[in-house]
Design a protein around this motif. Structure first.
Motif, mmCIF file in Angstrom:
data_model
loop_
_atom_site.group_PDB
_atom_site.id
_atom_site.type_symbol
_atom_site.label_atom_id
_atom_site.label_comp_id
_atom_site.label_asym_id
_atom_site.label_seq_id
_atom_site.Cartn_x
_atom_site.Cartn_y
_atom_site.Cartn_z
ATOM 1 N N GLU A 129 -8.796 5.204 -8.724
ATOM 2 C CA GLU A 129 -8.242 4.062 -9.462
ATOM 3 C C GLU A 129 -7.527 3.125 -8.500
ATOM 4 N N ARG A 130 -7.906 1.848 -8.519
ATOM 5 C CA ARG A 130 -7.246 0.863 -7.663
ATOM 6 C C ARG A 130 -5.822 0.622 -8.141
ATOM 7 N N ARG A 131 -4.959 0.221 -7.209
ATOM 8 C CA ARG A 131 -3.541 0.027 -7.563
ATOM 9 C C ARG A 131 -2.802 -0.606 -6.393
ATOM 10 N N CYS A 132 -1.610 -1.114 -6.690
ATOM 11 C CA CYS A 132 -0.695 -1.532 -5.630
ATOM 12 C C CYS A 132 0.698 -1.011 -5.966
ATOM 13 N N ASP A 133 1.582 -0.995 -4.971
ATOM 14 C CA ASP A 133 2.973 -0.560 -5.135
ATOM 15 C C ASP A 133 3.076 0.919 -5.529
ATOM 16 N N ALA A 134 2.117 1.731 -5.099
ATOM 17 C CA ALA A 134 2.205 3.178 -5.280
ATOM 18 C C ALA A 134 3.017 3.768 -4.131
ATOM 19 N N ARG A 135 3.351 5.044 -4.248
ATOM 20 C CA ARG A 135 4.051 5.759 -3.189
ATOM 21 C C ARG A 135 3.323 7.074 -2.925
ATOM 22 N N ALA A 136 3.381 7.534 -1.662
ATOM 23 C CA ALA A 136 2.615 8.724 -1.293
ATOM 24 C C ALA A 136 3.408 9.577 -0.310
ATOM 25 N N THR A 137 3.067 10.866 -0.278
ATOM 26 C CA THR A 137 3.570 11.768 0.751
ATOM 27 C C THR A 137 2.556 12.875 0.952
ATOM 28 N N ALA A 138 2.642 13.545 2.095
ATOM 29 C CA ALA A 138 1.725 14.634 2.406
ATOM 30 C C ALA A 138 2.437 15.968 2.255
ATOM 31 N N CYS A 139 1.699 16.963 1.757
ATOM 32 C CA CYS A 139 2.250 18.307 1.606
ATOM 33 C C CYS A 139 1.109 19.313 1.755
ATOM 34 N N ARG A 140 1.221 20.203 2.730
ATOM 35 C CA ARG A 140 0.245 21.272 2.969
ATOM 36 C C ARG A 140 -1.179 20.739 3.103
ATOM 37 N N GLY A 141 -1.321 19.625 3.831
ATOM 38 C CA GLY A 141 -2.638 19.082 4.123
ATOM 39 C C GLY A 141 -3.210 18.165 3.073
ATOM 40 N N ASN A 142 -2.551 18.068 1.914
ATOM 41 C CA ASN A 142 -2.995 17.160 0.857
ATOM 42 C C ASN A 142 -2.070 15.950 0.785
ATOM 43 N N ILE A 143 -2.615 14.840 0.290
ATOM 44 C CA ILE A 143 -1.816 13.634 0.089
ATOM 45 C C ILE A 143 -1.665 13.399 -1.404
ATOM 46 N N TYR A 144 -0.421 13.254 -1.853
ATOM 47 C CA TYR A 144 -0.113 13.035 -3.263
ATOM 48 C C TYR A 144 0.297 11.573 -3.434
ATOM 49 N N VAL A 145 -0.407 10.866 -4.300
ATOM 50 C CA VAL A 145 -0.120 9.453 -4.565
ATOM 51 C C VAL A 145 0.367 9.322 -6.002
ATOM 52 N N PHE A 146 1.547 8.728 -6.175
ATOM 53 C CA PHE A 146 2.171 8.604 -7.491
ATOM 54 C C PHE A 146 2.344 7.130 -7.847
ATOM 55 N N SER A 152 0.847 -1.192 0.000
ATOM 56 C CA SER A 152 0.000 0.000 0.000
ATOM 57 C C SER A 152 0.883 1.243 0.000
ATOM 58 N N ALA A 153 0.253 2.405 -0.134
ATOM 59 C CA ALA A 153 0.935 3.687 0.042
ATOM 60 C C ALA A 153 0.523 4.253 1.395
ATOM 61 N N TYR A 154 1.406 5.060 1.998
ATOM 62 C CA TYR A 154 1.173 5.534 3.358
ATOM 63 C C TYR A 154 1.538 7.012 3.455
ATOM 64 N N ALA A 155 0.759 7.758 4.248
ATOM 65 C CA ALA A 155 1.039 9.175 4.461
ATOM 66 C C ALA A 155 0.462 9.590 5.806
ATOM 67 N N VAL A 156 0.997 10.699 6.351
ATOM 68 C CA VAL A 156 0.558 11.220 7.644
ATOM 69 C C VAL A 156 0.125 12.662 7.493
ATOM 70 N N VAL A 157 -1.071 12.987 7.992
ATOM 71 C CA VAL A 157 -1.569 14.367 8.046
ATOM 72 C C VAL A 157 -2.216 14.566 9.410
ATOM 73 N N ASP A 158 -1.793 15.608 10.135
ATOM 74 C CA ASP A 158 -2.371 15.935 11.445
ATOM 75 C C ASP A 158 -2.374 14.735 12.386
ATOM 76 N N LYS A 159 -1.288 14.012 12.403
ATOM 77 C CA LYS A 159 -1.108 12.859 13.283
ATOM 78 C C LYS A 159 -2.117 11.744 13.019
ATOM 79 N N LYS A 160 -2.629 11.712 11.795
ATOM 80 C CA LYS A 160 -3.467 10.604 11.344
ATOM 81 C C LYS A 160 -2.741 9.880 10.218
ATOM 82 N N ILE A 161 -2.779 8.550 10.253
ATOM 83 C CA ILE A 161 -2.063 7.728 9.276
ATOM 84 C C ILE A 161 -3.059 7.229 8.237
ATOM 85 N N TYR A 162 -2.737 7.474 6.969
ATOM 86 C CA TYR A 162 -3.603 7.038 5.867
ATOM 87 C C TYR A 162 -2.947 5.854 5.163
ATOM 88 N N VAL A 163 -3.674 4.751 5.064
ATOM 89 C CA VAL A 163 -3.222 3.553 4.354
ATOM 90 C C VAL A 163 -4.020 3.482 3.060
#
Length: 623
Positions: free
Chosen positions: A486-503, A444-455
Motif C-alpha cells: 500500500e502506497r503512503r507517506c509520513d509512515a514510520r519504520a524500525t527494524a527488529c530481528r531482520g524484519n522491517i516494521y512500517v506503521f 518516507s520511512a527509513y530503517a537499517v538492516v545489516d548495514k543497508k539503508i531502506y527508504v
C-alpha cells in the motif's frame, strides 16, 4: 560488438553505447599478482630488517597514500639538480620500512592483500596487521581490522582492546569497548587484564559514573581482588582507592560487617576502618549512583496549543526523556525535562549513535529550512553544535550505522523533494556527499538492516509511492527492492530481528463513495518486510490493535526498545488518545505504555538514549 550483415541501417544503434566488463579489474589485478614474482616486472624494493622484497611502485602508490608520498618525494629529489638521492642505501625505488617496526611476514601478508583484496586476520596477527595498516595509511584494511576487533571483545580482553584502539586511533573500537566495560564491569574485574592494571589507570576506571553494577559492593570487591593480586606492593594504594573510588554511602549496611567472612585476612589491610572513617567524614554529602538507563527521548517539534497570542510560531526546542519508575505496575511514567536544544526545530530528525543524540535539519521559528545540527551528550548533560549539512532539508531520513550518520532525501524548498544523500562522521565532524537516490522523496520511512539503508514509500506533491530503495553502505550503491502493498507517506519504520516494521502513514481513498463522504484520507495499516525473502506481509485489519485506523491518529516516531517496538504519537483508542503503545514481536501483542506525552508537544521525533542514572535521580528529585 559485431552486427550481422542482414541488419539494415535503421536497425543499427544511432548513438554511441557504453559497454562495461565487470571481470576486467579483477583479471588485471590477478595478472599483476602473478607477474610481480618475476623481478624484471618490478621497479622497486622494500627493505625490512635486511630482507629485500621486490615491489611494483605503481601498485603500492595506488593502494597506499604513504608509498605515494615516498615515491613523489623521491621523484622530486631526483629532478632537483643540487640534491642527492634520499632513498634507502642511495638506490632509487628503495623504501626502508625497518624504522616502522613492520615485520617482513606482516608486509608480505599486506602485499598479497593489495593484489587480491583478500586477507585472513586472526588473534595472532591482528595487532601487527592493524598497526602496519595504520602506519601505511591503508584505510580500508584498517577498517577491516577494526571490524574484526569489534567481534572479538570479551570480558577477558576488553581492557587490552581499549588500550590498543586508543594507541592506534581506532575511535569506534575504543568507544564500543568502553561501552562493553560499562555494561560488563563485574565480569571484567575477575580477569587478568583488570588485575594487572597500574593504579593510575585503575582509579579513573573505578571512578566512572556509568559502570553498571548490581551494587557498590561490586566496586569494593574489585578493589580487594586487585590489591590481593599483589598485596605487598599494592596495599599502600588502598587509602587512595577507598577515598577516590568507593562510594561508601551506597554500600549495604551489613556489607562491611560481612567482609571478614569473605576475606579472613581483611583486618591486616584495615579496610573496615577506612570505610568507617569515610562514612563519618562524608556526613551530609550525597554520592552519585552508578549506571545508565536506556530511556525514550524526544526533542523539538510543534506546540499543541499556543497559549500566548503573541507567539507567531509553535516550533519548540525543549527536550524530554520518558522515565518509568522501577516499581511501577500501571501504564504511565514521568516526562523529565532535559536541557533544551540550541535551536528551535520542527520537521527535523533525531538519531542516536556513540552514546549521543543528534538533532539535524528541520525548520526554525521563521519557517526557514535548516542545514544545522547539534548533539546532546548525556554524560555532560548539554547540547553542542556540529558542522552543517551541505543541503538544507526537512521531512528527511536520518539513520546511524556505527560512527556514521546518513541524511537522506527530504525537501529543501516547499515545492519539490530532493534525491540527495550525505554522510556525517561523528569523530571527524564532517559531512560528505553520497550517490543520489533514484526517486525524489519526502516524508518516507527509513530503517537499517545489516548495514543497508531502506527508504520506504513517501512521495512528492500530487504523487505517493509504494516503492522501496535500498542503499548498500559497503558498495555505496542503490537498488530497488520489493514495493509495499500500500502506497503512503509520513509512515514510520524500525527494524527488529531482520524484519522491517512500517506503521501508519496516510494516503487518499481511491473509492469515490468515501471521497464524496468527506473522509478522503486513509490511515494506513501495518506492513512487515522480510529482508531475506524480499517480500511484504500486510497485517489484516481485524488484527490491527495499534489504534483505531482513522485519520485522527498520527504517528510521530517508532523505536525499538529491547524486544518491543514502541509507537509514539496521537493514537486514537476508543474515544481517547494514547501516546505510547508497545508491540511485542514474539507474542504479537500490544500494550499501553503511556497515555500522555510531553507537555503541550506534538510532532516530535524520538529515539532511545542511555542516560546516566545519577542524572535521572536528580531530575526525579527536582520533579
Amino acid at each position: 560488438m559485431a552486427y550481422s550483415a542482414e541488419k539494415t541501417a535503421s536497425e543499427l544503434p544511432n548513438r554511441p553505447q557504453k559497454f562495461t566488463c565487470e571481470k576486467h579489474a579483477n583479471k588485471i589485478l590477478g595478472a599483476l599478482n602473478s607477474i610481480r614474482k618475476k623481478r624484471h616486472f618490478c621497479d622497486g624494493w622494500v627493505l625490512i630488517d635486511g630482507a629485500e622484497i621486490p615491489v611494483q611502485k605503481g601498485i603500492l602508490a595506488a593502494a597506499s597514500h604513504y608509498f605515494r608520498l615516498v615515491f613523489d618525494k623521491e621523484n622530486d629529489c631526483s629532478n632537483s639538480p643540487d640534491s642527492t638521492s634520499s632513498s634507502a642505501d642511495n638506490r632509487p625505488g628503495v623504501v626502508d620500512l625497518s624504522p616502522l617496526q613492520i615485520t617482513a611476514e606482516t608486509f608480505e601478508i599486506i602485499l598479497d592483500y593489495l593484489y587480491t583484496s583478500e586477507i585472513v586476520v586472526d588473534e595472532d596477527n591482528i595487532q601487527n596487521i592493524l598497526q602496519a595498516a595504520d602506519l601505511l595509511l591503508l584505510v580500508e584494511l584498517k577498517q577491516a581490522c577494526c571490524e574484526y576487533l569489534l567481534k572479538c571483545i570479551t570480558a577477558q580482553n576488553c581492557l587490552g582492546i581499549m588500550d590498543f584502539a586508543s594507541r592506534f586511533n581506532c575511535s569506534w573500537v575504543h568507544l564500543k569497548s568502553t561501552q562493553y566495560l560499562e555494561n560488563n564491569f563485574r565480569d571484567i574485574s575477575y580477569y587478568g587484564e583488570f588485575l594487572q592494571l597500574p593504579v593510575e589507570l585503575l582509579i579513573p576506571l573505578l571512578s566512572m559514573d556509568t559502570l553498571q553494577v548490581r551494587s557498590e559492593e561490586d566496586i569494593l570487591y574489585s578493589i580487594l581482588r586487585w590489591v590481593m593480586h599483589d598485596e605487598e606492593k599494592r596495599k599502600s594504594h588502598l587509602p587512595d582507592l577507598i577515598s577516590n573510588c568507593l562510594r561508601v554511602q551506597l554500600l549495604y549496611k551489613d556489607s562491611v560487617n560481612k567482609l571478614p567472612d569473605l576475606y579472613p585476612d581483611i583486618h591486616s589491610l584495615r579496610v573496615i576502618e577506612m570505610i568507617q572513617d569515610k562514612l563519618k567524614n562524608g556526613t551530609g554529602v550525597t554520592e552519585r549512583s552508578r549506571g545508565i538507563i536506556n530511556l525514550l527521548m524526544c526533542a523539538g517539534g510543534d506546540t499543541r496549543v499556543i497559549h500566548n497570542p503573541e507567539e507567531c510560531s509553535g516550533v519548540r526546542r525543549d527536550a524530554y526523556c520518558f522515565y518509568i519508575p522501577y516499581n511501577s505496575t500501571k501504564p504511565g511514567g514521568h516526562w523529565l525535562e532535559l536541557p533544551s536544544m540550541t535551536q528551535f526545530r520542527c520537521s527535523h530528525s533525531l538519531v542516536e549513535t556513540g552514546g549521543c543524540l543528534y538533532a539535524v535539519g528541520g525548520k526554525d521559528i521563521e519557517d526557514r529550512i535548516l542545514t544545522t545540527g547539534e548533539k546532546f551528550d548525556p554524560r555532560a548533560n548539554q547540547w553542542t553544535t556540529i558542522s552543517q549539512m551541505h543541503h538544507a532539508r526537512f521531512g528527511f531520513g536520518l539513520v546511524a550505522i556505527d560512527d556514521n550518520i546518513y541524511a537522506i532525501g527530504g525537501s529543501n524548498d516547499v515545492r519539490e523533494p530532493t534525491t540527495s544523500m550525505e554522510v556525517y562522521n561523528i569523530f571527524s565532524n564532517k559531512w560528505a556527499p553520497l550517490p543520489d537516490m533514484n526517486l525524489k522523496r519526502v516524508w518516507s520511512a527509513y530503517a537499517v538492516v545489516d548495514k543497508k539503508i531502506y527508504v520506504i514509500a513517501g512521495g512528492m506533491v500530487g504523487k505517493l509511492y509504494e516503492s522501496v530503495e535500498c542503499f548498500d553502505t559497503s558498495t555505496n550503491t542503490w537498488a530497488s527492492v520489493c514495493p509495499m502493498r500500500e502506497r503512503r507517506c509520513d509512515a514510520r519504520a524500525t527494524a527488529c530481528r531482520g524484519n522491517i516494521y512500517v506503521f501508519g502513514g496516510f494516503r487518499r481513498y481511491e473509492c469515490p463513495s468515501a471521497m464524496h463522504g468527506g473522509n478522503n484520507i486513509k490511515f494506513c495499516g501495518t506492513e512487515i518486510y522480510n529482508t531475506a525473502l524480499d517480500s511484504w506481509q500486510q497485517v489484516p485489519r481485524q488484527h490491527e490493535f495499534l489504534c483505531r485506523m482513522t485519520d485522527a491518529s498520527q504517528i510521530f516516531s517508532v523505536v525499538k526498545n529491547g524486544e518491543e517496538i514502541w509507537v509514539i504519537g496521537d493514537l486514537e483508542m476508543d474515544g481517547r488518545f494514547e501516546c505510547i503503545r508497545a508491540y511485542n514481536v514474539f507474542s504479537r501483542s500490544w500494550r499501553t505504555v503511556s497515555v500522555s506525552g510531553p507537555p503541550n508537544c506534538r510532532g516530535y521525533p524520538c529515539c532511545m538514549l542511555h542516560i546516566p542514572k545519577h542524572l535521572i535521580d536528580l531530575m526525579v528529585k527536582d520533579k
